[in-house]
Each structure stands twice: as structure tokens, then as C-alpha cells.
Design a protein around this motif. Sequence first.
Motif, PDB file in Angstrom:
ATOM      1  N   MET A   1       0.842  -1.203   0.000  1.00 47.83           N
ATOM      2  CA  MET A   1       0.000   0.000   0.000  1.00 47.83           C
ATOM      3  C   MET A   1       0.878   1.254   0.000  1.00 47.83           C
ATOM      4  SD  MET A   1      -2.631   1.224   2.958  1.00 47.83           S
ATOM      5  CE  MET A   1      -3.165   2.916   3.019  1.00 47.83           C
ATOM      6  N   THR A   2       0.550   2.189  -0.893  1.00 47.95           N
ATOM      7  CA  THR A   2       1.316   3.432  -0.995  1.00 47.95           C
ATOM      8  C   THR A   2       0.533   4.584  -0.379  1.00 47.95           C
ATOM      9  OG1 THR A   2       2.399   2.683  -3.015  1.00 47.95           O
ATOM     10  CG2 THR A   2       2.415   5.038  -2.606  1.00 47.95           C
ATOM     11  N   THR A   3       1.197   5.382   0.430  1.00 47.91           N
ATOM     12  CA  THR A   3       0.588   6.573   1.017  1.00 47.91           C
ATOM     13  C   THR A   3       1.153   7.804   0.329  1.00 47.91           C
ATOM     14  OG1 THR A   3       0.523   5.427   3.140  1.00 47.91           O
ATOM     15  CG2 THR A   3       0.116   7.805   3.166  1.00 47.91           C
ATOM     16  N   LYS A   4       0.272   8.724  -0.014  1.00 54.82           N
ATOM     17  CA  LYS A   4       0.710   9.938  -0.699  1.00 54.82           C
ATOM     18  C   LYS A   4       0.821  11.108   0.265  1.00 54.82           C
ATOM     19  CE  LYS A   4      -0.573   9.512  -5.536  1.00 54.82           C
ATOM     20  NZ  LYS A   4      -1.518   9.897  -6.583  1.00 54.82           N
ATOM     21  N   ILE A   5       1.932  11.828   0.135  1.00 55.25           N
ATOM     22  CA  ILE A   5       2.054  13.133   0.765  1.00 55.25           C
ATOM     23  C   ILE A   5       1.850  14.164  -0.340  1.00 55.25           C
ATOM     24  CG2 ILE A   5       3.611  14.781   1.877  1.00 55.25           C
ATOM     25  CD1 ILE A   5       5.056  12.438   3.180  1.00 55.25           C
ATOM     26  N   ILE A   6       0.881  15.044  -0.158  1.00 54.39           N
ATOM     27  CA  ILE A   6       0.674  16.124  -1.126  1.00 54.39           C
ATOM     28  C   ILE A   6       1.528  17.313  -0.708  1.00 54.39           C
ATOM     29  CG2 ILE A   6      -0.998  17.702  -2.196  1.00 54.39           C
ATOM     30  CD1 ILE A   6      -1.404  14.737  -2.931  1.00 54.39           C
ATOM     31  N   TRP A   7       2.343  17.785  -1.626  1.00 49.80           N
ATOM     32  CA  TRP A   7       3.212  18.949  -1.401  1.00 49.80           C
ATOM     33  C   TRP A   7       2.666  20.081  -2.260  1.00 49.80           C
ATOM     34  CZ3 TRP A   7       7.916  19.056   1.481  1.00 49.80           C
ATOM     35  CH2 TRP A   7       8.683  20.207   1.332  1.00 49.80           C
TER      36      TRP A   7
ATOM     37  N   ALA B   1      12.522  27.314  -3.254  1.00 45.04           N
ATOM     38  CA  ALA B   1      13.216  26.354  -2.394  1.00 45.04           C
ATOM     39  C   ALA B   1      12.765  24.919  -2.687  1.00 45.04           C
ATOM     40  CB  ALA B   1      12.976  26.696  -0.929  1.00 45.04           C
ATOM     41  N   SER B   2      11.508  24.767  -3.087  1.00 43.61           N
ATOM     42  CA  SER B   2      10.985  23.431  -3.403  1.00 43.61           C
ATOM     43  C   SER B   2      11.680  22.817  -4.616  1.00 43.61           C
ATOM     44  CB  SER B   2       9.471  23.493  -3.660  1.00 43.61           C
ATOM     45  OG  SER B   2       8.778  23.811  -2.472  1.00 43.61           O
ATOM     46  N   TYR B   3      12.084  23.655  -5.558  1.00 43.84           N
ATOM     47  CA  TYR B   3      12.828  23.131  -6.718  1.00 43.84           C
ATOM     48  C   TYR B   3      14.111  22.448  -6.271  1.00 43.84           C
ATOM     49  CZ  TYR B   3       9.917  25.735 -10.089  1.00 43.84           C
ATOM     50  OH  TYR B   3       8.877  26.201 -10.864  1.00 43.84           O
ATOM     51  N   CYS B   4      14.641  22.894  -5.150  1.00 48.66           N
ATOM     52  CA  CYS B   4      15.875  22.337  -4.614  1.00 48.66           C
ATOM     53  C   CYS B   4      15.621  21.101  -3.751  1.00 48.66           C
ATOM     54  CB  CYS B   4      16.561  23.432  -3.793  1.00 48.66           C
ATOM     55  SG  CYS B   4      18.069  22.930  -3.006  1.00 48.66           S
ATOM     56  N   PHE B   5      14.643  21.199  -2.844  1.00 49.08           N
ATOM     57  CA  PHE B   5      14.467  20.146  -1.838  1.00 49.08           C
ATOM     58  C   PHE B   5      13.579  18.984  -2.299  1.00 49.08           C
ATOM     59  CE2 PHE B   5      12.328  18.542   2.117  1.00 49.08           C
ATOM     60  CZ  PHE B   5      13.442  17.880   2.618  1.00 49.08           C
ATOM     61  N   LEU B   6      12.594  19.263  -3.148  1.00 48.43           N
ATOM     62  CA  LEU B   6      11.663  18.195  -3.537  1.00 48.43           C
ATOM     63  C   LEU B   6      12.337  17.006  -4.230  1.00 48.43           C
ATOM     64  CD1 LEU B   6       8.149  19.385  -4.791  1.00 48.43           C
ATOM     65  CD2 LEU B   6       8.722  17.790  -2.980  1.00 48.43           C
ATOM     66  N   PRO B   7      13.291  17.235  -5.149  1.00 42.24           N
ATOM     67  CA  PRO B   7      13.969  16.074  -5.749  1.00 42.24           C
ATOM     68  C   PRO B   7      14.647  15.187  -4.704  1.00 42.24           C
ATOM     69  CG  PRO B   7      14.428  18.049  -7.034  1.00 42.24           C
ATOM     70  CD  PRO B   7      13.724  18.504  -5.781  1.00 42.24           C
ATOM     71  N   VAL B   8      15.185  15.807  -3.658  1.00 40.52           N
ATOM     72  CA  VAL B   8      15.807  15.039  -2.568  1.00 40.52           C
ATOM     73  C   VAL B   8      14.748  14.203  -1.852  1.00 40.52           C
ATOM     74  CG1 VAL B   8      16.990  15.208  -0.338  1.00 40.52           C
ATOM     75  CG2 VAL B   8      17.636  16.742  -2.211  1.00 40.52           C
ATOM     76  N   LEU B   9      13.663  14.862  -1.466  1.00 42.35           N
ATOM     77  CA  LEU B   9      12.607  14.173  -0.732  1.00 42.35           C
ATOM     78  C   LEU B   9      12.043  12.997  -1.534  1.00 42.35           C
ATOM     79  CD1 LEU B   9      10.645  13.909   1.624  1.00 42.35           C
ATOM     80  CD2 LEU B   9       9.235  15.689   0.572  1.00 42.35           C
ATOM     81  N   LYS B  10      11.777  13.239  -2.809  1.00 42.79           N
ATOM     82  CA  LYS B  10      11.208  12.171  -3.648  1.00 42.79           C
ATOM     83  C   LYS B  10      12.171  10.988  -3.760  1.00 42.79           C
ATOM     84  CE  LYS B  10       8.078  15.037  -6.411  1.00 42.79           C
ATOM     85  NZ  LYS B  10       7.783  15.616  -7.735  1.00 42.79           N
TER      86      LYS B  10
ATOM     87  N   TYR C   1      14.518  10.167  -1.491  1.00 44.39           N
ATOM     88  CA  TYR C   1      14.686   9.531  -0.186  1.00 44.39           C
ATOM     89  C   TYR C   1      13.529   8.594   0.169  1.00 44.39           C
ATOM     90  CZ  TYR C   1      18.907  12.056   1.343  1.00 44.39           C
ATOM     91  OH  TYR C   1      20.186  12.520   1.471  1.00 44.39           O
ATOM     92  N   VAL C   2      12.314   8.903  -0.305  1.00 46.14           N
ATOM     93  CA  VAL C   2      11.166   8.057   0.070  1.00 46.14           C
ATOM     94  C   VAL C   2      10.875   6.959  -0.968  1.00 46.14           C
ATOM     95  CG1 VAL C   2      10.082   9.881   1.442  1.00 46.14           C
ATOM     96  CG2 VAL C   2       9.411   9.600  -0.960  1.00 46.14           C
ATOM     97  N   LYS C   3      11.691   6.863  -2.003  1.00 48.00           N
ATOM     98  CA  LYS C   3      11.503   5.797  -2.997  1.00 48.00           C
ATOM     99  C   LYS C   3      11.552   4.430  -2.318  1.00 48.00           C
ATOM    100  CE  LYS C   3      13.246   7.663  -7.343  1.00 48.00           C
ATOM    101  NZ  LYS C   3      14.473   7.818  -8.135  1.00 48.00           N
ATOM    102  N   LYS C   4      10.670   3.541  -2.750  1.00 52.60           N
ATOM    103  CA  LYS C   4      10.622   2.157  -2.254  1.00 52.60           C
ATOM    104  C   LYS C   4      10.330   2.061  -0.750  1.00 52.60           C
ATOM    105  CE  LYS C   4      13.913   0.653  -5.777  1.00 52.60           C
ATOM    106  NZ  LYS C   4      15.260   0.139  -6.055  1.00 52.60           N
ATOM    107  N   THR C   5       9.657   3.089  -0.198  1.00 57.21           N
ATOM    108  CA  THR C   5       9.283   3.026   1.231  1.00 57.21           C
ATOM    109  C   THR C   5       7.767   2.952   1.405  1.00 57.21           C
ATOM    110  OG1 THR C   5       9.125   5.436   1.479  1.00 57.21           O
ATOM    111  CG2 THR C   5      11.288   4.433   1.868  1.00 57.21           C
ATOM    112  N   GLY C   6       7.014   2.884   0.295  1.00 50.18           N
ATOM    113  CA  GLY C   6       5.553   2.906   0.385  1.00 50.18           C
ATOM    114  C   GLY C   6       5.004   4.312   0.532  1.00 50.18           C
ATOM    115  N   ILE C   7       5.860   5.308   0.273  1.00 50.05           N
ATOM    116  CA  ILE C   7       5.436   6.712   0.364  1.00 50.05           C
ATOM    117  C   ILE C   7       5.731   7.401  -0.960  1.00 50.05           C
ATOM    118  CG2 ILE C   7       5.785   8.919   1.572  1.00 50.05           C
ATOM    119  CD1 ILE C   7       6.897   7.185   3.937  1.00 50.05           C
ATOM    120  N   GLU C   8       4.787   8.163  -1.436  1.00 47.22           N
ATOM    121  CA  GLU C   8       4.991   8.973  -2.638  1.00 47.22           C
ATOM    122  C   GLU C   8       4.750  10.428  -2.295  1.00 47.22           C
ATOM    123  OE1 GLU C   8       2.651   8.011  -6.067  1.00 47.22           O
ATOM    124  OE2 GLU C   8       3.320   5.922  -6.072  1.00 47.22           O
ATOM    125  N   VAL C   9       5.448  11.321  -2.985  1.00 44.87           N
ATOM    126  CA  VAL C   9       5.231  12.758  -2.813  1.00 44.87           C
ATOM    127  C   VAL C   9       4.723  13.316  -4.132  1.00 44.87           C
ATOM    128  CG1 VAL C   9       6.267  14.982  -2.223  1.00 44.87           C
ATOM    129  CG2 VAL C   9       7.095  12.885  -1.116  1.00 44.87           C
TER     130      VAL C   9
END
Length: 741
Positions: A1-7, A17-26, A28-36
Amino acid sequence: MTTKIIWTKIDEAPALASYCFLPVLKSYVKKTGIEVEEKDISLAGRILANFPENLTDEQKIPDYLTELGEFVKTPNAIIIKLPNISASVPQLQEAIKELQAKGYKIPDYPEEPKTEEEKAIKNRYAKVLGSAVNPVLREGNSDRRASTSVKKFAQKYPHKMMKPWPQSGSKTRVAHMKQKDFYGTEKSLTLQKEDVVRIEFVDANGNISLLKEKLKLLPGEVIDASVMNVKELRKFYEEQIAAAKKDNILLSLHLKATMMKVSDPIMFGHAVYVYFKEALDKHAAALKEVRANVNNGLMDILEKIKKLPDEQRTAIENDINKIIDTNAPLAMVDTRIGKTNLHVPNDVIVDASMPNIVRDGGKMWNRKDELQDCIAMIPDRCYATMYQEIIQDAKEKGQFDPATMGAVSNVGLMAQKAEEYGSHDKTFEVKANGTVRVINSNNETLLEQVVETGDIFRMCQTKDEAIKDWVKLAVNRARASGSPAIFWLDENRAHDNEIIFKVKKYLPAHDTTGLEIKILNPVDAMKYTLERTRKGLDTISVTGNVLRDYLTDLFPILELGTSARMLSIIPLLNGGGLFETGAGGSAPKHVQQLIKENHLRWDSLGEYNALVPALEMIYDKTGNTKAKVLAVALDKAIGMYLENSKSPSRKVNEIDNRGSSFYLSYYWAQALAQQSDDAELKNRFEKIAKEIGANEKKIEDELIAVQGNTVDLGGYYMPDDKKAYSVMRPSSTLNRIIDEM
């Protein structure tokens, strides 16, 4: 089951700032059941979503705000909500121009609509003005506080912005009206049963015109109606101008023309008119011809008169400048370009501007670029009095010390559009003398106000379910923190009196044994809170929506140097979570600096902080242990980020947002590599932490090397994604590591 975080994709500095940090966040959460997933609720995005028929298929943007408005009512909603622009009319017009220049065939904003078509266009644009986003998403009450690590860091390394209050005394004061303001005229009642009401205006001849129909009200809902009398308002402005001139101190006006998008621009316009009355009356015909609008500030007048012949324009400019030279001295927003407190309504926003006066020793900037005592005009008494109280306290006891101050957190009533004052479709500028009344389905008058031409009428709603949940949240926070919870409610104010009744009704439903819970009016609540904070003791302010907004800037700016570092958790009524990431008031200045010298000083600590409880909520809801491990590691990384002083510098060629984001990512990877609760994450991030560590100096050099030059973002309200990513991700070494994850 995948849980979504809406950003949320929003505007200005936090968007960049999101252009910088979002690629990192996406990554880091790969293959953890979390999507951004990103959803565009920026000002530009909301404008385009409102005019789909004007756009090509490629240009169309879904109405993500409406979509998220439904999503927050579901138990699965987990949203990281960054600060968006609460647009004033001038900002809206700038955004429209930019979009039109990009080939979007949207209509101009008709300030004075003449046709039915223009009226319809103006109504559609009204949906994106002011605080259009927050009421839609805030289906819960607010729990706003500094995280323990942030507060401890602020006390260990206090910010350097506090200036001493002069021992010789200060003439600075808050000025407010004494009668016929919203506070003085307010009437309020609680609905006993469900109803549908209308608001109508009755003129002196008995003619009735409908202002608002089919307004659905629920049992237990609190409604109120109040009026700002403009004759009294103008008289107040005249008196304060004279007082500032006599005392030779700066005159400043502090309103909320962004959030209170209907009422406060009108009040701002009256101040502009009274101050520049002689020139505006003398040139009234010419100003009418070019449609200059005082509600949009002096800047609008100066821009509009550029359409006039040079001789006529110069004469008006000379008369305006003569008044600036001879009238009470105005507080300045930008001395370099001669921008005063009355130039633009969205430049001086009360919740951000008043803390700065306290921080700066009771002073604002004058035309010589020097700090000087001031009169802070806050016309309405609902909250002006508590600002006067903190100023009086600082005069008597001196400046506050961030190293020893206690924390003031907030539990704010805002669920289901609670107390959305002056910003909505129940606020009106009255066109003639008469009466405005609220009529129920049995044609009975519930509330009525006698009004005069130009008066501002506002009606407000606060739902019973929201109040009940707010009381519960206050008790829960008092229990969890051990701090006293103070309800800031004034028994002499009609609306607050109704709320006090409900608070007293709902408190006994909770176990309050051993808790300190008080109900105090704003002045006494401020006194009590300041007494505690000077002793280093923590206090919870439990407030309505507007005071929530004001206090969650006031105390964080004094304690932490900024409100952007606050943790803002909104437990949604149906079980989801909205996690807000701090204030965006200084975001425009940050963007200007980035464009000028490729340095973004926006601190994304609010975003980092918001992610921790969002990940914890995923674990609580789904049992996904990886989410818990990510949250614990991120919390540790934030502590290291603070301890190692990796916040963005204000100066070019020093660490900025991109460097901060890099170090947060590095510390997060290290914390994940060092933990032993999840072997898969440990193995994955051991490699990442090692590779980042081996390239730390190279990455830092790449991030600094690009600074000092102008940059092209391809737009202010709608940056070009490719250009923005290029600017905000300048380290090819870091990009390779992150993108290959």
C-alpha cells in the motif's frame, strides 16, 4: 500500500526552495511505500484554473484547490502546505500581466466593471484574491509551536536582531479608535436550529436590495455583524496624523489587506485619502479620468497618472511630494526608492510589521534610513489593545531576551472557515444610508446594523463543531505540555461573549484535573503571558482565527527571529493532517535578492519540521515502519542542521537555501545510515552518506561558485520550471547522487 504526501506548489521564495528540496525528498522516500505528489495552488495556477475556456489544452491547469478542498475532508489527507500569496489587487494585476505576456489569453482585471461580462470576470478573479487558499484547506484547528529542538537552539544561539528600547523613554504607541469601529458595533448570537438566511440592505426610502442569499447556518453556529463607520475612521486618521506631526514621530498604518481582502483595502484607501486629501481633491477630475484607486495605495495613483500629459502628471506629483515633505513623517518600507507605508496595501501587514516594531526598540525606518519612534495606527479595537500592551511592557521593562524567553505556542480556532473576518462574500461597502440586516427563513431579523454611505459591514460565522474541537485541542495541548492554556476572549465583545459561553460549556467534557486553564481578555492575556515569558516559562495562547494569525508571528519573531521556523500542525476534523510550514511575509525580498545576486536566503526549516509529524502520521495510520524510521532520522538531522549552523546566510557568497538543503539531506542520510531499526534503509543510505561525505567540499564549492550574478527564472509568479531547476540545483555532483538513487 502506498501513502501519498501532497506537497503544495505555491509562490515566491518557498516555491523556489521546493525546486531544490523536492527532488531530494522524492528520492529519499523511494521504495518506502510513500509517494510525494505536487499540486499547484500558486496564485498563477489558481488564476489559470479559473479561466479554462481562455486557454489551449496544453495551457490548462486543473482546479487543484477545489480538489484539495475535498481531499482534506477525507481521513487519508496528508498535506504539506507551504505559504502562498494572499493576493492584493496590485499583486493580482501583476500576475495577470505576466501570464498574458507568456501567451495565456486571460482577461484583464476590471477594477470598475461597466458591463455584466466585466462584473462576472471580476467575481471570478475575486476567488483568487486575499486568503483564498487557507479557508478551503483548513478543515481543522491549528496547533502551532516551535519544536523543542528549534526552541532550545534559539535559546542557545539567540538571534541578533533585537534592538534595545531607549532608557530615555519612547514616544511609540499604538493608536486605535474609541467608538464606532468593528469592536464597538459588533452584535452576535448563537443559532438554536438549522436555518437559511439572507443579508439585505434597506435604504432610507425603504427600498430593499439583496446582498447575500441562501446562507446555510447550522445549529449552535455563532454569527455576528459589525460595522466600521468611515466618518469616524477618517476622523481617527486625521487625529493621528496631527499627533504624529506634533510629536515629530513617524506615522504608520498596520492592516491586513491581504487576508481581509474586502474590508482592509478600503480602510487603507481612507488613510491614503486623508493623508493626501489636499492633492487628491485638487486633482480629483484627472485622477477619476485615469481610474486611480486609493484602495490600492499611493503607488497606484503614481502609476495611473503616467497616462496623463507630462505637465498635468508633474503637477500632481509635485503636490503629492509637497505633502510628504510637510505632513506628518511617514514610516518607510524602502527608503532607497522612496516607498512609504502608504504606497502599497500589501507591504505593511500587521502580523509581520508589529513584531518588528517591538524587535526594533519601538521604531520604524524614516526617510533618512534611520530608526525613529512611531505611531502605529491599528484602527479597530478587537486586537489593537494587545499590541499596545506589549509595547507598554517593553517601555517599562526593556527589550525581550531570546536567550531566556519562554515559548508561546498557539491553539487557533480556524476550522470550517471560522472567523474569516472582512475577507469574504459577507463583507460589503455600503452604498447609501440605511440598515443592513440578517433575515432568517421566517422573515425574522436576527441581526441588524444602521449604516451610512461608505461604511464597511461584515458578517461572520463560527461553527459549533469547530469550537468544540478547538476546546478539545487546547486541553490536549495543556495536558501534553504541562503549560497553562489561556483563552484570549473579551467578555465585553459581543462575539467573544458567545464563544466564552461555549468554552465554559465544553470544558467540563474533558479531564482538566491538574491543568491551568484561564479565560482572559486580550490585554490581560498579554500581561499574563509576558510575565511568564520574561521568567522563561512557557504558555499556550488559545485564540480565535485572527489572533492566531497575529500571535504566531509576534512571539516567534521575538523568540526565534522568524515565524518561518514554527511547526504548524492542523489535525483535520475527519482524521487527516495538514502541516503548514511557516510564514511567507518576507518571501518577495528573498526572490528579489535571488534574481539580483543568485542567493536565496529563505530558510526551509519550516518544511523540514512539517515533514516529521507528516511521516509520523503515516506510521500511525498505516503501520509503515519505514515512515517512522524516516521521521526519527529527519528529526535528528534537523538537530544537526541547527547545531552546525547550516541555516541560510543573508549575505551573498555564503551558505544559502541550496547549501542548507544539501546539509539537511546529508545529515538525514547519515542518521538513516546510523540507525538499526530498518536494515534496508540502513544499507541504502550508508552508500549515499558515504558518497555525499566524500564529495562534501566539492558540492559546497559548486553551490557557492554560482552566487554573485543575476539569474533569469523566466517569471516571478510563474517561473519557467527548467530555468528554476537549473538555478536551484547548481551542483552537478549532488544532482547525480540524488537522481541516481
